[in-house]
Enzyme design. Structure first.
Site, mmCIF file in Angstrom:
data_model
loop_
_atom_site.group_PDB
_atom_site.id
_atom_site.type_symbol
_atom_site.label_atom_id
_atom_site.label_comp_id
_atom_site.label_asym_id
_atom_site.label_seq_id
_atom_site.Cartn_x
_atom_site.Cartn_y
_atom_site.Cartn_z
ATOM 1 N N LYS A 23 51.668 -4.595 -1.641
ATOM 2 C CA LYS A 23 52.307 -4.924 -0.361
ATOM 3 C C LYS A 23 53.101 -3.739 0.199
ATOM 4 C CE LYS A 23 50.594 -9.065 0.052
ATOM 5 N NZ LYS A 23 49.594 -9.355 1.095
ATOM 6 N N VAL B 92 56.651 -18.669 1.679
ATOM 7 C CA VAL B 92 56.125 -19.538 2.740
ATOM 8 C C VAL B 92 55.420 -20.696 2.032
ATOM 9 C CG1 VAL B 92 54.639 -19.665 4.786
ATOM 10 C CG2 VAL B 92 55.770 -17.502 4.206
ATOM 11 N N ASP C 53 34.146 -11.936 2.306
ATOM 12 C CA ASP C 53 34.926 -11.393 1.199
ATOM 13 C C ASP C 53 35.478 -10.047 1.681
ATOM 14 O OD1 ASP C 53 35.931 -10.199 -1.058
ATOM 15 O OD2 ASP C 53 34.179 -10.609 -2.322
ATOM 16 N N VAL C 54 36.792 -9.941 1.831
ATOM 17 C CA VAL C 54 37.372 -8.721 2.407
ATOM 18 C C VAL C 54 37.208 -7.498 1.503
ATOM 19 C CG1 VAL C 54 39.039 -9.930 3.881
ATOM 20 C CG2 VAL C 54 39.719 -9.224 1.563
ATOM 21 N N GLY D 71 46.790 -21.869 4.155
ATOM 22 C CA GLY D 71 48.135 -21.334 4.337
ATOM 23 C C GLY D 71 48.405 -20.648 5.662
ATOM 24 N N ILE D 72 48.879 -19.409 5.581
ATOM 25 C CA ILE D 72 49.296 -18.667 6.775
ATOM 26 C C ILE D 72 48.093 -18.413 7.694
ATOM 27 C CG2 ILE D 72 50.280 -16.463 7.580
ATOM 28 C CD1 ILE D 72 51.853 -16.407 4.866
ATOM 29 N N TYR E 255 51.730 -7.032 -7.273
ATOM 30 C CA TYR E 255 51.812 -7.573 -5.908
ATOM 31 C C TYR E 255 52.665 -6.644 -5.028
ATOM 32 C CZ TYR E 255 52.411 -11.187 -2.262
ATOM 33 O OH TYR E 255 52.418 -11.888 -1.077
ATOM 34 N N ASN F 257 44.849 -10.701 6.800
ATOM 35 C CA ASN F 257 45.803 -11.630 6.199
ATOM 36 C C ASN F 257 45.439 -12.066 4.780
ATOM 37 O OD1 ASN F 257 47.884 -13.990 6.400
ATOM 38 N ND2 ASN F 257 45.910 -15.005 6.028
ATOM 39 N N ASP G 95 36.918 -16.509 5.632
ATOM 40 C CA ASP G 95 37.496 -16.712 4.297
ATOM 41 C C ASP G 95 36.384 -16.610 3.258
ATOM 42 O OD1 ASP G 95 40.428 -18.207 3.480
ATOM 43 O OD2 ASP G 95 38.872 -18.115 1.920
HETATM 44 N N1 LIG Z 1 52.971 -17.869 1.003
HETATM 45 C C1 LIG Z 1 53.873 -16.941 0.767
HETATM 46 O O1 LIG Z 1 54.932 -17.225 0.191
HETATM 47 C C2 LIG Z 1 53.628 -15.530 1.242
HETATM 48 C C3 LIG Z 1 54.764 -14.706 1.420
HETATM 49 C C4 LIG Z 1 54.557 -13.391 1.838
HETATM 50 C C5 LIG Z 1 53.279 -12.933 2.080
HETATM 51 N N2 LIG Z 1 52.210 -13.751 1.896
HETATM 52 C C6 LIG Z 1 50.878 -13.206 2.161
HETATM 53 O O2 LIG Z 1 50.267 -13.990 3.155
HETATM 54 C C7 LIG Z 1 48.848 -13.887 3.024
HETATM 55 C C8 LIG Z 1 48.251 -15.277 3.065
HETATM 56 O O3 LIG Z 1 48.719 -15.975 1.931
HETATM 57 P P1 LIG Z 1 48.921 -17.563 1.888
HETATM 58 O O4 LIG Z 1 50.289 -17.813 1.445
HETATM 59 O O5 LIG Z 1 48.431 -18.173 3.125
HETATM 60 O O6 LIG Z 1 47.965 -17.874 0.640
HETATM 61 P P2 LIG Z 1 46.798 -18.935 0.441
HETATM 62 O O7 LIG Z 1 46.411 -18.806 -0.970
HETATM 63 O O8 LIG Z 1 47.216 -20.260 0.968
HETATM 64 O O9 LIG Z 1 45.642 -18.369 1.383
HETATM 65 C C9 LIG Z 1 44.979 -17.168 1.098
HETATM 66 C C10 LIG Z 1 43.559 -17.282 1.597
HETATM 67 O O10 LIG Z 1 42.910 -16.022 1.358
HETATM 68 C C11 LIG Z 1 41.601 -16.297 0.895
HETATM 69 N N3 LIG Z 1 41.079 -15.154 0.145
HETATM 70 C C12 LIG Z 1 41.409 -14.768 -1.117
HETATM 71 N N4 LIG Z 1 40.665 -13.712 -1.484
HETATM 72 C C13 LIG Z 1 39.856 -13.418 -0.431
HETATM 73 C C14 LIG Z 1 38.865 -12.433 -0.200
HETATM 74 N N5 LIG Z 1 38.531 -11.540 -1.159
HETATM 75 N N6 LIG Z 1 38.251 -12.410 1.005
HETATM 76 C C15 LIG Z 1 38.573 -13.315 1.956
HETATM 77 N N7 LIG Z 1 39.471 -14.295 1.788
HETATM 78 C C16 LIG Z 1 40.123 -14.331 0.605
HETATM 79 C C17 LIG Z 1 41.735 -17.548 0.032
HETATM 80 O O11 LIG Z 1 40.484 -18.197 -0.143
HETATM 81 C C18 LIG Z 1 42.733 -18.351 0.836
HETATM 82 O O12 LIG Z 1 42.089 -19.204 1.754
HETATM 83 C C19 LIG Z 1 48.591 -13.119 1.737
HETATM 84 O O13 LIG Z 1 48.308 -11.776 2.044
HETATM 85 C C20 LIG Z 1 49.910 -13.233 0.999
HETATM 86 O O14 LIG Z 1 50.102 -12.174 0.102
HETATM 87 C C21 LIG Z 1 52.358 -15.041 1.498
#
Ligand SMILES: NC(=O)c1ccc[n+]([C@@H]2O[C@H](COP(=O)([O-])OP(=O)(O)OC[C@H]3O[C@@H](n4cnc5c(N)ncnc54)[C@H](O)[C@@H]3O)[C@@H](O)[C@H]2O)c1
Length: 283
Positions: free
Chosen positions: A163, A192, A67-68, A22-23, A159, A94, A42
Protein backbone atom coordinates in the site's frame (compact mmCIF):
# COMPACT_ATOMS: atom_id res chain seq x y z
CA UNK A 1 -29.37 12.42 -5.70
CA UNK A 2 -26.34 14.73 -5.44
CA UNK A 3 -26.61 17.19 -8.36
CA UNK A 4 -22.86 17.92 -8.40
CA UNK A 5 -22.03 14.21 -8.70
CA UNK A 6 -24.62 13.69 -11.44
CA UNK A 7 -23.20 16.65 -13.37
CA UNK A 8 -19.68 15.22 -13.12
CA UNK A 9 -20.38 11.51 -13.68
CA UNK A 10 -23.52 11.22 -15.85
CA UNK A 11 -22.63 9.43 -19.08
CA UNK A 12 -19.01 8.86 -17.97
CA UNK A 13 -17.34 5.51 -18.50
CA UNK A 14 -15.65 3.75 -15.58
CA UNK A 15 -13.86 0.50 -14.84
CA UNK A 16 -13.94 -0.66 -11.21
CA UNK A 17 -11.62 -3.56 -10.38
CA UNK A 18 -12.59 -5.70 -7.42
CA UNK A 19 -16.15 -4.57 -8.12
CA UNK A 20 -17.70 -7.80 -6.88
CA UNK A 21 -17.47 -7.00 -3.18
CA UNK A 22 -17.02 -4.34 -0.52
CA UNK A 23 -15.66 -0.96 -1.60
CA UNK A 24 -15.69 -1.88 -5.32
CA UNK A 25 -19.33 -2.97 -5.14
CA UNK A 26 -20.25 0.27 -3.33
CA UNK A 27 -18.33 2.29 -5.92
CA UNK A 28 -20.13 0.51 -8.76
CA UNK A 29 -23.50 1.25 -7.15
CA UNK A 30 -22.61 4.89 -6.43
CA UNK A 31 -21.43 5.45 -10.02
CA UNK A 32 -24.53 3.84 -11.53
CA UNK A 33 -26.62 5.92 -9.11
CA UNK A 34 -25.23 9.12 -10.64
CA UNK A 35 -25.64 7.99 -14.24
CA UNK A 36 -22.24 6.50 -15.13
CA UNK A 37 -21.60 3.50 -17.37
CA UNK A 38 -19.56 1.03 -15.33
CA UNK A 39 -17.58 -2.12 -16.07
CA UNK A 40 -17.65 -4.00 -12.77
CA UNK A 41 -14.57 -6.22 -13.05
CA UNK A 42 -13.67 -8.96 -10.62
CA UNK A 43 -11.80 -12.26 -10.56
CA UNK A 44 -15.05 -13.58 -9.08
CA UNK A 45 -17.45 -13.13 -12.02
CA UNK A 46 -20.45 -14.50 -10.10
CA UNK A 47 -19.92 -11.84 -7.40
CA UNK A 48 -19.65 -9.07 -10.03
CA UNK A 49 -22.83 -10.33 -11.71
CA UNK A 50 -24.68 -10.31 -8.38
CA UNK A 51 -23.61 -6.69 -7.75
CA UNK A 52 -24.68 -5.58 -11.21
CA UNK A 53 -28.01 -7.40 -11.20
CA UNK A 54 -29.07 -5.57 -8.01
CA UNK A 55 -28.65 -2.13 -9.64
CA UNK A 56 -31.48 -0.25 -11.31
CA UNK A 57 -29.88 2.86 -12.79
CA UNK A 58 -30.04 5.60 -13.91
CA UNK A 59 -26.60 4.57 -15.20
CA UNK A 60 -25.68 1.07 -16.29
CA UNK A 61 -23.20 -1.62 -15.30
CA UNK A 62 -21.72 -4.69 -16.95
CA UNK A 63 -20.03 -7.50 -15.04
CA UNK A 64 -16.72 -8.75 -16.43
CA UNK A 65 -14.27 -11.41 -15.31
CA UNK A 66 -10.84 -9.90 -14.72
CA UNK A 67 -7.73 -10.99 -12.88
CA UNK A 68 -5.72 -7.79 -12.32
CA UNK A 69 -2.49 -9.79 -12.14
CA UNK A 70 -2.97 -10.58 -15.85
CA UNK A 71 -1.57 -7.50 -17.62
CA UNK A 72 -2.83 -8.60 -21.05
CA UNK A 73 -6.37 -9.10 -19.74
CA UNK A 74 -6.40 -5.65 -18.13
CA UNK A 75 -5.18 -4.13 -21.41
CA UNK A 76 -7.86 -5.98 -23.42
CA UNK A 77 -10.64 -4.74 -21.11
CA UNK A 78 -9.44 -1.12 -21.21
CA UNK A 79 -9.01 -1.19 -25.01
CA UNK A 80 -12.46 -2.76 -25.39
CA UNK A 81 -14.12 -0.05 -23.28
CA UNK A 82 -12.36 2.67 -25.31
CA UNK A 83 -13.30 0.95 -28.61
CA UNK A 84 -16.95 0.66 -27.59
CA UNK A 85 -17.40 4.01 -25.86
CA UNK A 86 -14.76 6.20 -27.48
CA UNK A 87 -13.10 6.88 -24.11
CA UNK A 88 -12.41 5.69 -20.61
CA UNK A 89 -13.09 8.49 -18.12
CA UNK A 90 -12.42 6.76 -14.82
CA UNK A 91 -10.13 3.89 -13.88
CA UNK A 92 -10.65 2.61 -10.33
CA UNK A 93 -7.73 0.31 -9.46
CA UNK A 94 -9.40 -1.07 -6.38
CA UNK A 95 -8.93 -4.86 -6.28
CA UNK A 96 -6.78 -5.93 -3.37
CA UNK A 97 -6.15 -8.54 -0.72
CA UNK A 98 -4.83 -8.44 2.82
CA UNK A 99 -2.48 -10.78 4.65
CA UNK A 100 -2.23 -10.32 8.41
CA UNK A 101 0.08 -12.08 10.83
CA UNK A 102 3.68 -12.27 11.97
CA UNK A 103 6.05 -11.70 9.08
CA UNK A 104 8.16 -14.81 9.70
CA UNK A 105 5.08 -16.96 9.08
CA UNK A 106 4.51 -15.69 5.54
CA UNK A 107 5.52 -17.93 2.66
CA UNK A 108 7.19 -16.45 -0.40
CA UNK A 109 4.08 -17.48 -2.33
CA UNK A 110 2.01 -15.23 -0.06
CA UNK A 111 4.48 -12.35 -0.51
CA UNK A 112 4.39 -12.77 -4.27
CA UNK A 113 0.60 -13.00 -4.38
CA UNK A 114 0.03 -9.79 -2.42
CA UNK A 115 2.67 -7.96 -4.49
CA UNK A 116 1.08 -9.27 -7.71
CA UNK A 117 -2.45 -8.19 -6.81
CA UNK A 118 -1.92 -5.05 -4.76
CA UNK A 119 1.02 -3.52 -6.64
CA UNK A 120 1.14 -5.12 -10.09
CA UNK A 121 -2.68 -5.00 -10.30
CA UNK A 122 -2.53 -1.21 -9.95
CA UNK A 123 0.47 -0.94 -12.30
CA UNK A 124 -1.45 -2.93 -14.94
CA UNK A 125 -4.46 -0.63 -14.63
CA UNK A 126 -2.32 2.50 -14.92
CA UNK A 127 -0.27 1.08 -17.78
CA UNK A 128 -3.41 0.23 -19.77
CA UNK A 129 -5.59 3.28 -19.00
CA UNK A 130 -3.16 6.21 -18.69
CA UNK A 131 -2.05 6.38 -22.38
CA UNK A 132 -5.71 6.50 -23.49
CA UNK A 133 -6.35 9.32 -21.01
CA UNK A 134 -3.28 11.24 -22.19
CA UNK A 135 -4.57 10.93 -25.77
CA UNK A 136 -8.01 12.17 -24.69
CA UNK A 137 -6.43 14.91 -22.53
CA UNK A 138 -8.86 13.93 -19.78
CA UNK A 139 -9.61 11.18 -17.33
CA UNK A 140 -9.05 10.25 -13.70
CA UNK A 141 -7.21 7.33 -12.13
CA UNK A 142 -8.32 6.38 -8.63
CA UNK A 143 -6.13 3.91 -6.76
CA UNK A 144 -7.35 2.27 -3.56
CA UNK A 145 -4.42 2.13 -1.13
CA UNK A 146 -5.13 2.21 2.62
CA UNK A 147 -4.24 4.02 5.82
CA UNK A 148 -1.69 1.16 5.94
CA UNK A 149 -0.03 2.93 3.01
CA UNK A 150 0.58 6.01 5.17
CA UNK A 151 1.34 4.56 8.61
CA UNK A 152 3.26 1.30 8.84
CA UNK A 153 1.74 -1.23 11.18
CA UNK A 154 3.38 -4.48 12.23
CA UNK A 155 1.46 -7.74 11.61
CA UNK A 156 0.54 -6.14 8.25
CA UNK A 157 4.07 -5.94 6.88
CA UNK A 158 3.36 -7.28 3.40
CA UNK A 159 0.11 -5.31 3.13
CA UNK A 160 1.81 -2.06 4.25
CA UNK A 161 4.66 -2.62 1.79
CA UNK A 162 2.19 -2.90 -1.10
CA UNK A 163 0.00 0.00 0.00
CA UNK A 164 2.98 2.34 0.54
CA UNK A 165 3.93 1.47 -3.05
CA UNK A 166 0.44 2.40 -4.28
CA UNK A 167 0.57 5.74 -2.43
CA UNK A 168 4.02 6.49 -3.87
CA UNK A 169 2.97 5.50 -7.37
CA UNK A 170 -0.17 7.63 -7.16
CA UNK A 171 1.47 10.76 -5.76
CA UNK A 172 4.30 10.58 -8.30
CA UNK A 173 1.95 9.96 -11.22
CA UNK A 174 -0.34 12.79 -10.15
CA UNK A 175 2.43 15.35 -10.40
CA UNK A 176 3.25 14.43 -14.01
CA UNK A 177 -0.31 13.57 -15.19
CA UNK A 178 -1.63 17.06 -14.52
CA UNK A 179 0.08 18.37 -17.66
CA UNK A 180 -2.16 16.06 -19.72
CA UNK A 181 -5.36 16.98 -17.91
CA UNK A 182 -5.42 13.60 -16.16
CA UNK A 183 -6.24 13.43 -12.44
CA UNK A 184 -4.93 10.92 -9.91
CA UNK A 185 -6.42 10.31 -6.47
CA UNK A 186 -5.30 7.75 -3.90
CA UNK A 187 -7.77 6.39 -1.36
CA UNK A 188 -6.49 5.72 2.17
CA UNK A 189 -9.17 4.52 4.57
CA UNK A 190 -8.78 2.72 7.89
CA UNK A 191 -11.11 -0.24 8.52
CA UNK A 192 -14.12 -0.34 6.20
CA UNK A 193 -16.97 -2.78 6.82
CA UNK A 194 -16.27 -5.29 4.04
CA UNK A 195 -15.51 -9.04 3.87
CA UNK A 196 -11.77 -8.28 3.70
CA UNK A 197 -11.76 -7.78 7.51
CA UNK A 198 -12.29 -11.54 7.88
CA UNK A 199 -9.81 -12.66 5.20
CA UNK A 200 -6.08 -13.30 4.97
CA UNK A 201 -5.25 -14.28 8.58
CA UNK A 202 -1.95 -16.12 9.07
CA UNK A 203 -1.20 -17.82 12.40
CA UNK A 204 -3.23 -16.34 15.27
CA UNK A 205 -3.84 -12.98 13.58
CA UNK A 206 -7.01 -11.49 15.05
CA UNK A 207 -8.41 -10.13 11.74
CA UNK A 208 -11.46 -7.94 12.32
CA UNK A 209 -10.59 -7.30 16.02
CA UNK A 210 -7.09 -6.17 15.03
CA UNK A 211 -8.37 -3.82 12.32
CA UNK A 212 -11.03 -2.29 14.55
CA UNK A 213 -8.54 -1.96 17.43
CA UNK A 214 -9.69 0.71 19.84
CA UNK A 215 -12.85 1.09 17.73
CA UNK A 216 -13.88 -2.49 18.61
CA UNK A 217 -17.21 -1.46 20.08
CA UNK A 218 -17.95 0.79 17.12
CA UNK A 219 -18.73 0.07 13.49
CA UNK A 220 -16.07 0.12 10.81
CA UNK A 221 -16.54 2.78 8.13
CA UNK A 222 -19.43 2.17 5.75
CA UNK A 223 -18.40 1.29 2.16
CA UNK A 224 -21.39 3.25 0.83
CA UNK A 225 -20.30 6.38 2.68
CA UNK A 226 -16.72 5.88 1.48
CA UNK A 227 -17.87 5.45 -2.14
CA UNK A 228 -19.73 8.78 -2.08
CA UNK A 229 -16.69 10.46 -0.51
CA UNK A 230 -14.45 8.97 -3.21
CA UNK A 231 -16.65 10.42 -5.96
CA UNK A 232 -16.63 13.79 -4.18
CA UNK A 233 -12.82 13.62 -3.93
CA UNK A 234 -12.67 13.02 -7.70
CA UNK A 235 -14.94 16.02 -8.36
CA UNK A 236 -12.61 18.15 -6.21
CA UNK A 237 -9.56 16.54 -7.82
CA UNK A 238 -8.14 15.76 -4.38
CA UNK A 239 -4.70 14.09 -4.34
CA UNK A 240 -5.79 11.73 -1.56
CA UNK A 241 -8.73 10.78 0.61
CA UNK A 242 -7.80 9.79 4.16
CA UNK A 243 -10.69 8.66 6.38
CA UNK A 244 -12.00 8.64 9.05
CA UNK A 245 -11.04 11.94 10.68
CA UNK A 246 -9.12 10.19 13.47
CA UNK A 247 -6.87 8.54 10.87
CA UNK A 248 -6.38 11.87 9.09
CA UNK A 249 -5.30 13.45 12.40
CA UNK A 250 -2.93 10.54 13.17
CA UNK A 251 -1.42 10.79 9.69
CA UNK A 252 -0.98 14.56 10.00
CA UNK A 253 0.70 14.25 13.42
CA UNK A 254 2.88 11.47 12.01
CA UNK A 255 4.25 13.78 9.33
CA UNK A 256 5.50 16.20 12.01
CA UNK A 257 6.34 13.63 14.70
CA UNK A 258 6.90 10.30 12.93
CA UNK A 259 8.53 8.69 15.97
CA UNK A 260 5.47 9.41 18.12
CA UNK A 261 3.18 7.53 15.73
CA UNK A 262 5.72 4.72 15.22
CA UNK A 263 5.97 4.24 19.00
CA UNK A 264 2.17 4.21 19.36
CA UNK A 265 1.88 1.57 16.63
CA UNK A 266 4.67 -0.47 18.22
CA UNK A 267 2.83 -0.41 21.55
CA UNK A 268 -0.40 -1.46 19.84
CA UNK A 269 1.30 -4.37 18.06
CA UNK A 270 3.00 -5.42 21.30
CA UNK A 271 -0.40 -5.52 22.98
CA UNK A 272 -1.59 -7.90 20.23
CA UNK A 273 1.25 -10.40 20.36
CA UNK A 274 2.79 -11.75 23.58
CA UNK A 275 5.97 -12.70 21.72
CA UNK A 276 6.51 -9.17 20.42
CA UNK A 277 5.54 -7.68 23.78
CA UNK A 278 8.31 -9.70 25.44
CA UNK A 279 10.87 -8.47 22.91
CA UNK A 280 9.81 -4.86 23.45
CA UNK A 281 9.92 -4.93 27.26
CA UNK A 282 13.30 -6.74 27.26
CA UNK A 283 14.91 -3.76 25.58
N1 LIG B 1 -12.08 -2.90 3.95
C1 LIG B 1 -11.08 -2.25 4.51
O1 LIG B 1 -10.99 -2.16 5.74
C2 LIG B 1 -10.06 -1.56 3.63
C3 LIG B 1 -9.32 -0.50 4.21
C4 LIG B 1 -8.36 0.13 3.43
C5 LIG B 1 -8.15 -0.28 2.12
N2 LIG B 1 -8.88 -1.30 1.60
C6 LIG B 1 -8.61 -1.69 0.21
O2 LIG B 1 -9.80 -1.56 -0.52
C7 LIG B 1 -9.75 -2.44 -1.65
C8 LIG B 1 -11.05 -3.21 -1.71
O3 LIG B 1 -11.13 -4.02 -0.56
P1 LIG B 1 -12.50 -4.47 0.12
O4 LIG B 1 -12.42 -4.09 1.53
O5 LIG B 1 -13.64 -4.03 -0.69
O6 LIG B 1 -12.29 -6.05 0.05
P2 LIG B 1 -13.22 -7.23 -0.47
O7 LIG B 1 -12.50 -8.46 -0.13
O8 LIG B 1 -14.61 -7.03 0.03
O9 LIG B 1 -13.23 -7.00 -2.05
C9 LIG B 1 -12.08 -7.19 -2.82
C10 LIG B 1 -12.51 -7.68 -4.19
O10 LIG B 1 -11.33 -7.81 -5.00
C11 LIG B 1 -11.47 -9.00 -5.75
N3 LIG B 1 -10.15 -9.48 -6.17
C12 LIG B 1 -9.21 -10.11 -5.41
N4 LIG B 1 -8.16 -10.46 -6.17
C13 LIG B 1 -8.43 -10.04 -7.43
C14 LIG B 1 -7.74 -10.11 -8.66
N5 LIG B 1 -6.53 -10.72 -8.75
N6 LIG B 1 -8.30 -9.56 -9.76
C15 LIG B 1 -9.52 -8.96 -9.67
N7 LIG B 1 -10.24 -8.90 -8.55
C16 LIG B 1 -9.69 -9.42 -7.43
C17 LIG B 1 -12.18 -9.98 -4.83
O11 LIG B 1 -12.77 -11.05 -5.56
C18 LIG B 1 -13.18 -9.08 -4.15
O12 LIG B 1 -14.40 -9.04 -4.86
C19 LIG B 1 -8.51 -3.29 -1.47
O13 LIG B 1 -7.47 -2.78 -2.27
C20 LIG B 1 -8.18 -3.12 0.00
O14 LIG B 1 -6.82 -3.33 0.26
C21 LIG B 1 -9.83 -1.94 2.32
Amino acid sequence: MNAKLVERFEGRTAIVTGGGSGIGAALTAALVGVGAQVWCADIDLAAAKAVVSALTGPGSAEAVALDVTDAAAVQILVDDVVARSGKLDLMFNNAGIVIGGETQLLTLEQWNRIIDINIRGVVHGVHAAYPHMIKARSGHIINTASAAGLMASGLLTSYCATKFAVVGLSNALRSEAVRYGVGVTVICPSAVETPILDKGAVGNFAGRDFFLGAEKSKQAYSPERLATEILTAVVKDEPWLVVPRKTRIGWTIGRFAPKFIQNRLTRYIASQSPELARTTSDR
